[in-house]
Design a protein around this motif. Sequence first.
Motif, PDB file in Angstrom:
ATOM      1  N   ASP A  86      -3.545  -6.329  10.123  1.00 29.29           N
ATOM      2  CA  ASP A  86      -2.632  -5.784  11.120  1.00 29.29           C
ATOM      3  C   ASP A  86      -2.540  -6.732  12.301  1.00 29.29           C
ATOM      4  OD1 ASP A  86      -4.633  -4.837  13.329  1.00 29.29           O
ATOM      5  OD2 ASP A  86      -5.431  -3.951  11.495  1.00 29.29           O
ATOM      6  N   TYR A 116      -0.835  -2.317  14.370  1.00 27.57           N
ATOM      7  CA  TYR A 116       0.099  -1.933  13.310  1.00 27.57           C
ATOM      8  C   TYR A 116      -0.053  -2.879  12.125  1.00 27.57           C
ATOM      9  CZ  TYR A 116       2.160   1.046  16.811  1.00 27.57           C
ATOM     10  OH  TYR A 116       2.338   2.005  17.782  1.00 27.57           O
ATOM     11  N   SER A 117      -0.195  -2.265  10.951  1.00 27.38           N
ATOM     12  CA  SER A 117      -0.295  -3.064   9.731  1.00 27.38           C
ATOM     13  C   SER A 117       1.026  -3.779   9.470  1.00 27.38           C
ATOM     14  CB  SER A 117      -0.629  -2.163   8.536  1.00 27.38           C
ATOM     15  OG  SER A 117      -1.857  -1.510   8.733  1.00 27.38           O
ATOM     16  N   VAL A 118       0.923  -4.970   8.927  1.00 28.03           N
ATOM     17  CA  VAL A 118       2.120  -5.739   8.588  1.00 28.03           C
ATOM     18  C   VAL A 118       2.681  -5.221   7.268  1.00 28.03           C
ATOM     19  CG1 VAL A 118       3.021  -8.024   8.052  1.00 28.03           C
ATOM     20  CG2 VAL A 118       1.253  -7.752   9.820  1.00 28.03           C
ATOM     21  N   ARG A 119       3.950  -4.865   7.274  1.00 24.75           N
ATOM     22  CA  ARG A 119       4.601  -4.398   6.048  1.00 24.75           C
ATOM     23  C   ARG A 119       4.990  -5.560   5.150  1.00 24.75           C
ATOM     24  NH1 ARG A 119       6.241  -4.136   1.873  1.00 24.75           N
ATOM     25  NH2 ARG A 119       7.838  -2.797   0.928  1.00 24.75           N
ATOM     26  N   LEU A 174       6.937  -4.849  10.839  1.00 28.64           N
ATOM     27  CA  LEU A 174       6.002  -3.743  11.010  1.00 28.64           C
ATOM     28  C   LEU A 174       6.749  -2.433  10.753  1.00 28.64           C
ATOM     29  CD1 LEU A 174       4.486  -4.795  14.475  1.00 28.64           C
ATOM     30  CD2 LEU A 174       3.838  -5.628  12.205  1.00 28.64           C
TER      31      LEU A 174
END
Length: 252
Positions: free
Chosen positions: A50, A67-70, A81
Motif C-alpha cells: 500500500d 490505501y492498497s494499490v489496485r 487506488l
Amino acid sequence: MPHESSIDLASRLGVHAIDATVVSVDTLSPALVAVELRAPAELAGVPGNDVMVRVPDESGEYVRRRYSVRSVDATRGTITLWIAVAHDGPGSRWARTTKPGDVVDLVGPRGKIGLDPMADWHLFAGDVTALGSFYRLASSIEVPGRAIFLIEVDHMDDAVTTSFDEGLGVTGIFVERQGRAGNDPAGLLTALAAFATPLDEGHAYLFGEFAVTMTLRKALLDRGLTAEQIDRKAFWRMGRVNAAHGEPDKGD
C-alpha cells in the motif's frame, strides 16, 4: 516537493516519498472511488503493498491514510487506488473531492503481506475496503491457480467485479450486509461455511474490519489451516478512528 515529514519517514523506512498528481477520478460504485495518480511503479511495490496518503482532517491538521494499490500502469506511469468512501473520514473526503491536476503527498511502498507463491488456491475474505488489494493479489496468481473471493458489501451495487487471465479458476461470493454492524462477522461466517476447503495447499488473506478478520482467522484455524497459511490485515475498526499514521487501534 513532498512534506519534510514524508521525506523523513521515507528515509527511515527505506522507501520513497513523492508528490503525485491526480490523473483521473472514477466512481466505481456508491462505496468505491478509483483514484489514478502519476507515480512510478516502484512506489507501488508488490501486490499486497500500500501507499500512505497525506490528507487534512476536519481540523485542518494533516494525517496519513494507507490505501492498497489496485493496479500499476507502467506505460502510463500511473498507479491506481480503490478507496472506500461510504464513511466520513479524512481519506474518504479527499477521494470524494480530489480532481485531476491536484497534487498529493505519497510515501510507499508499505506493507509486509504478499501472495504466497507456493499455494495452489487463495482465499480472499473481507469487506469492500479490501477489493483493490484482493484483485491485485489475485491478478498475480500463476495459471493454473485458484482464487476464491468472499466479500461483504453494504449494497449489491458495491459488488464490483473484474477480469482475470484465462485459465485462472475464480469463484466470487458477495454477501449483502443487510443492516448488520460493520464488526458483525455473521455474513462472512455464513459464506465461509459454504466454502469447501480444497485438499491441496492453500492460503487465506483476511482484510477489512478488525474484529471480523480476527473471527475469520479463528474459524479458519478451527478448520485446520495453520497460522502460516493465514495473513490478516485490519484496515479499520468499528467505532474507532484510525490513528494519524493510518493504522486502526489494536488495543482492547
